[in-house]
Design an enzyme around this catalytic site. Sequence first.
Site, short mmCIF file in Angstrom:
data_model
loop_
_atom_site.label_atom_id
_atom_site.label_comp_id
_atom_site.label_asym_id
_atom_site.label_seq_id
_atom_site.Cartn_x
_atom_site.Cartn_y
_atom_site.Cartn_z
CB THR A 127 13.54 4.77 12.62
OG1 THR A 127 13.75 6.03 13.26
CG2 THR A 127 14.61 3.79 13.06
CB CYS A 165 -7.54 -4.48 0.70
SG CYS A 165 -5.81 -4.62 1.18
CG ASN A 213 -5.79 -8.02 -6.23
OD1 ASN A 213 -5.81 -7.33 -7.25
ND2 ASN A 213 -6.62 -7.81 -5.24
CG HIS A 235 2.21 -9.59 3.70
ND1 HIS A 235 0.96 -10.14 3.59
CD2 HIS A 235 2.12 -8.33 3.21
CE1 HIS A 235 0.12 -9.24 3.09
NE2 HIS A 235 0.80 -8.13 2.84
CB SER A 264 3.94 -6.41 -0.25
OG SER A 264 3.57 -6.49 1.11
CB THR A 317 -0.94 -0.01 1.22
OG1 THR A 317 -1.89 -1.07 1.06
CG2 THR A 317 -1.68 1.31 1.34
#
Length: 380
Positions: free
Chosen positions: A236, A322, A149, A200, A198, A70
């Site tokens: 970070t 999603c 997807n 995962h 991504s 995303t």
Amino acid sequence: MIYLDNSATTKPYKEVVDAYTAVASNFFGNPSSLHTLGMKAEGLITESRNRIAELLDVKPVEIIFTSGGTEGNNLAIKGAAKAKQKRGKHLITTVVEHPSVMEAFAQLEQDGYEVTYLPVDQEGRVEVAQVEAAIRPDTTLLSIIHVNNETGAIQPIEKIGEMLERYPRIYFHVDHVQGISKVPLNLRKARIDFSTFSAHKFHGMKGTGFLFVREGIKLAPLFEGGSQENGLRAGTENTAGIVSMAKALRMAKNQENEHEQLYKLRETFIRKLNAIDGIVINSPADQVAPHIVNFSIPGAKPEVVVQSLSSKGIYVSTKSACSSKLSAPSRVLSAMGLSDERAISGIRVSFSFDTTAAEVNQLLTELEVIIPELLEVVKS
């Protein structure tokens, strides 16, 4: 447990979890700190960036770490649009993109940009000529998903990239989240400027990802703050996530030679699905990814099917993760011209390289029991 929802997320490799734990425990220093602990963390990030770049045959400077798909899609689309806004405000995408792409374009429309949403054919694909016809003098960005997807349909990315050689001022973004390790894509040959990944989705940890940004391409950052990631992504760095993501990508790409086995599993599954009364296949027959099968049971509620299978320890999904909790018909299936009855009853089964024939047969056995019962209830 039979897990067949790998397009939503994959189970992390054990080695990836071990790497994440080790780095999070022993190299927790801020990579921007000047002391030794921080420098060691920075070194691990540099090493991971080099490994990922090598696996994708790109330059390390072209890898920008993000929190996942995303963020990568938003950074590429909004960042490119804003970086090029003085030249034009016309953007092009398709009607079958992931929600993170559709919502990014919707927000840009509110900011005064004009977006052309290309329709797709009955197999969910756009044609190169159709894309070229939509290009205008003020077009600055084209964004197209590689592997859909929901259905697994593969878009003709390489041919579109070849066409875009005639339009060097237009940026080309490709959402490659579903395709990585399953459907080969050479970022250089396809003339891609930005591509989203991504972790995962390839057995890495959630909350980690990266964006390929071709060297020399301008991009406006989404966040204000530090100068991390060449000033494109302040904040970070997630050292443990980045290190474990590099490991996951290497392991996933080591399995790429198992594509044929996955395609054979998919082919057998579809042949047996077609033998069950009440099922219609929505995924295309060819030019499709080896790990996604979408089918409908017209008249049945997909959430009932999902929950019935879940009670047996079998996990599948409806639409994309999603949007799976929305009761509306699948936007992707509707765009392919399928009826509302078919678009609202879609089921997605998605494999990994670890999926076995025995697991798929168990799913088929359960569907042979569940579907007649559901359709009988609908008739009564």
